[in-house]
Design an enzyme around this catalytic site. Sequence first.
Site, mmCIF file in Angstrom:
data_model
loop_
_atom_site.group_PDB
_atom_site.id
_atom_site.type_symbol
_atom_site.label_atom_id
_atom_site.label_comp_id
_atom_site.label_asym_id
_atom_site.label_seq_id
_atom_site.Cartn_x
_atom_site.Cartn_y
_atom_site.Cartn_z
ATOM 1 N N SER A 1 0.836 -1.189 0.000
ATOM 2 C CA SER A 1 0.000 0.000 0.000
ATOM 3 C C SER A 1 0.875 1.244 0.000
ATOM 4 O O SER A 1 2.102 1.160 -0.049
ATOM 5 C CB SER A 1 -0.916 0.007 1.221
ATOM 6 N N LYS A 2 0.189 2.361 0.091
ATOM 7 C CA LYS A 2 0.839 3.665 0.035
ATOM 8 C C LYS A 2 2.028 3.798 0.987
ATOM 9 O O LYS A 2 3.053 4.357 0.644
ATOM 10 C CB LYS A 2 -0.206 4.714 0.401
#
Length: 472
Positions: free
Chosen positions: A238-239
């Site tokens: 993810s980010k």
Amino acid sequence: MTVRTRFAPSPTGVLHLGSVRTAFFCWLYARHHQGTFILRIEDTDRERSTEENVEAILDGMLWLGLQADEGPIFQTERFDRYEEVIAEWLEEGKAYHCFCSKERVDELRAGQMARGEKTRYDGKCRDRSDVEEGVQPVVRFRNPLDGVVTIEDQVRGTVVFQNSELDDLIIARSDGSPTYNFTVIIDDFDMKVTHVIRGDDHLNNAPRQMNMLTALGAEPPIYAHLPMILGPDGAKLSKRHGAVDIRDYREQGYLPEAMLNYMVRLGWSYGDQEIFSIDEMIEHFDIEGVNHSASSFNPEKLLWINQQHIINASAERLGQALVPFLEEAGLDPSNGPAPRDVADGFRERAETLRQMAQSARYCYEDFDEIDVKAAKKNLRPVILGPLKAVRDAFAALPAWTQDAIAKTIEEMAASFEINMGKLGQPIRVAVTGGSVSPPLDVTLMLVGQDKTIARLDSAIEFIKARALQAID
Ligand code: GLU
């Protein structure tokens, strides 16, 4: 059979690492089998799809060189076709109108959850023939009630789903707009897709899609569901594990072929080879080599692979790729050495193009200060004589060539009876302002004769001033 693959991103987000890997596997598989690669933009979710995301996807694909043979095809341009099939299915009884209110469906779900059951529509309207006035119905697919759906997945092996576990999927919302699983199968069918290669978060959609394809009278495609990519900490990527948009990597100075090389190795292996050219990947890629378990994203390895591709790239290409980074660093590539020569000179010691541009700054621009530590160590009075002699010999050179530069340094070192390093490092510090650079002859070539002489002059003044200070 001619292989036809498709990459079908939803523009509800940008092109991220996971989707790049899917796109690349689809592209590679098509290229490996001399097939066709289709790009389909699944933009039916009008609320969450944006123009910017479409742009991000197309731009990212272009940068990566993943050219589509067909498309981009936008699902929003195919609504007539979806409506046509929905009407046909309603007519043939393969689908039915469902008048159940949202409240009823929510209640049903809540009850099932409370009882620990799998949530599913109970089929209330399945056999209903009346119409409820004033209610805009949704359309549901009449899923088989029993039997199994068996997927011979190329990565996961045989996966069996019970039809009793699948409910009647909504294929058109009450406003008539078609839903995701339905549009996918209409398109896969119309576009004659032979291989569906995608993330395994879609595995659960596959049995529903296969049932609908059967209703369409179609042979389902061959499926290959790719295992997830995890972050270095083992959680879903993810980010917080780094850049999200693939274009961020472009901005950081990664080469597209390095990104692709890294992505292909995230889930596929070919012996223990790590570095592949695009042609090698096309030649060797096949689904059999795809790992069955999730793989972890490792930013350090990506950096290392980028460095290897920087080392392997042609000077011409590297130079072109370097230009925007030089500009970004505030340098003028037309006022100094040719970027191709800079790239060639610096390729061995840069992990990214951005880093390369930063370290090549002294080729384009004078520096204000010499690195203090390097100066202390290398620019001392004892080297004053040899530096002056080198400066004069350089000034007398009729042609500023690598050979002439190397020879001059060699001769001067010999005449002062000092070893090459003892003379070379002070020259390097004088001309670059620091103690690290490509081989000295290459470095001075890039800096140019006039600037080299001027910087040697400054260094000579610097040493003299320091000597005076020491006396004071
Ligand atoms: N549009 C889907 C997504 O972006 C992919 C659908 C598919 O590959 O079947 O996740």
